[in-house]
Scaffold this active site. Structure first.
Site, PDB file in Angstrom:
ATOM      1  N   GLY A  40       0.820  -1.203   0.000  1.00 30.15           N
ATOM      2  CA  GLY A  40       0.000   0.000   0.000  1.00 30.15           C
ATOM      3  C   GLY A  40       0.849   1.246   0.000  1.00 30.15           C
ATOM      4  N   GLY A  79       0.247   5.644   0.117  1.00 32.31           N
ATOM      5  CA  GLY A  79      -0.690   6.745   0.200  1.00 32.31           C
ATOM      6  C   GLY A  79       0.027   8.079   0.283  1.00 32.31           C
ATOM      7  CB  VAL A 111       1.208  -0.530   4.220  1.00 32.37           C
ATOM      8  CG1 VAL A 111       1.009  -1.775   5.078  1.00 32.37           C
ATOM      9  CG2 VAL A 111       0.511   0.666   4.857  1.00 32.37           C
ATOM     10  CE  LYS A 135      -0.001   4.620   7.971  1.00 30.93           C
ATOM     11  NZ  LYS A 135      -1.358   4.998   8.408  1.00 30.93           N
ATOM     12  CG  ASP A 156      -8.712   9.459   4.661  1.00 31.50           C
ATOM     13  OD1 ASP A 156      -9.476   9.866   3.742  1.00 31.50           O
ATOM     14  OD2 ASP A 156      -7.565   9.033   4.434  1.00 31.50           O
TER      15      ASP A 156
END
Length: 391
Positions: free
Chosen positions: A105, A107, A112, A127, A220
């Site tokens: 992941g 962002g 991650v 993370k 979020d």
């Protein structure tokens, strides 16, 4: 409150400037609002050397990619005593206790990776956050506060890199994102059944209800921040993750200098208009966006900037009286088109009542999690439907 909208030079961004009058009559002007739903960060913006963006199964645990080492501004917010005690109680381990695999992941605020604990063999998610050490400890404290909530990922520990002053969160491995599952189901021509949608929404509403009862607002929520993992007798388990922007009654906010950031397509109207208070109603709007996406297979509001996002919302929902003077290019008599986008054969009238209640423009009229869970659509007994995550 006065509202001024103008598009930025990047078509994916816009700035909202809001001048608000507080209870004492003085005025304060917020800075332009940051958004997280922008084009993916480049490798330079990501803070990683280009060679480190390759997924490398053999990378040693101590070589977890890190964000830029540039100094972060120090928050002037005084940390409450209770929050300081929580932060002080967080155990710090070593990242070389884990074997790092591939990035799963990325962002606007961090990355991650999946990893395996060398001693126990347990798979986890690690993370990093491209911000101060306080930011990662703050998210750790929020996850600790959510311990026992079955719909929030569990924090395992915080670890420090061996050769640098960098901290990482170690969490339970949550599996694929709901975003990827919705996309796979949509492209495979196998939309979610109404029973499946109800199961997903009931799980998320229960999890958000517990968060709100403990004074935590996620701020979020979106399909990408929901992970789907192992099977139980009623289907796969959904859990909320990424509390980096969450607000808490006991912890200082991540940024007190301006409006609440978020992900554009899932931001409530009050966020888009520069509201600096991220309250529970913001999460309920985002859950409405997630529910609509489960029905249609794609985000229901897809503006390319703040102005266009507000225009999309108004087009679907109509214009409330108090915002009828906004220059959005539509008349004040515009009716709601939400039912046109969410067809009755895909969502029953009882289900549409829930969706409409979550997507109320006025936050005071929006459903709470507790009220939503009492609505007929969510109190129905599930039929023997297939798992909601079998993509």
């Amino acid at each position: 409150m006065t509202l001024s909208l103008h598009a930025g030079p990047n078509t994916h961004q816009a700035h909202v400037s809001v001048t608000a009058v507080n209870c004492r009559g003085s005025q304060s002007t917020t800075a332009p609002m940051p958004l997280t739903k922008c084009p993916p960060p480049s490798r330079v913006e990501d803070g990683l050397p280009a060679s480190r963006h390759r997924c490398d199964d053999k990378a040693p645990a101590a070589s977890v990619p890190t964000a830029s080492k540039s100094k972060q501004p120090t928050s002037s917010t005084i940390i409450p005593e209770a929050a300081r005690d929580t932060l002080d109680s967080i155990p710090i381990g070593r990242v070389d206790s884990y074997k790092i695999f591939n990035k799963i992941g990325a962002g606007a605020f961090g990355n991650v990776w999946n990893a395996r604990h060398l001693h126990t063999g347990k798979m986890v998610a690690i993370k990093s956050i491209r911000a101060s050490r306080m930011a990662i400890l703050r998210e750790a404290a929020l996850l600790i506060a959510c311990a026992g909530n079955p719909a929030v990922v569990e924090l395992q520990e915080v670890v420090r890199a061996v050769d640098m002053d960098k901290l990482y969160l170690v969490m339970e491995y949550g599996g694929a994102s709901l975003d990827s599952i919705i996309s796979a189901r949509y492209h495979a021509g196998r939309p979610f059944t109404e029973d499946e949608m109800r199961r997903v929404m009931r799980r998320l509403l229960h999890g958000v209800k517990i968060m709100h009862e403990h004074g935590i607002v996620h701020c979020d929520l979106k399909p990408a921040n929901v992970v789907v993992n192992k099977e139980d007798p009623r289907g796969r388990i959904l859990k909320i993750c990424d509390l980096g922007l969450a607000r808490s009654v006991t912890l200082p906010p991540p940024d007190t200098s301006g409006p609440v950031p978020g992900t554009l397509w899932y931001m409530a109207p009050e966020q888009l208009m520069g509201d600096t208070d991220c309250n529970a109603a913001v999460d309920m709007w985002s859950l409405g966006c997630i529910m609509a996406e489960l029905v249609t297979g794609k985000p229901i509001f897809q503006g390319s900037n703040v102005f266009k996002q507000l225009h999309e919302i108004v087009h679907f929902l109509g214009i409330p009286d108090e915002v009828s003077l906004m220059q959005l290019g539509v008349s004040a008599s515009t009716p709601s088109h939400l039912r046109d986008a969410v067809l009755e054969e895909r969502l029953s009238a009882a289900g549409f009542d829930v969706l409409r209640g979550l997507l109320e423009f006025n936050l005071s009229d929006r459903l709470t999690s507790a009220a939503a869970l009492q609505m007929p659509w969510l109190t129905l007994k599930d039929a023997d439907a297939p798992s909601p995550a079998r993509a």
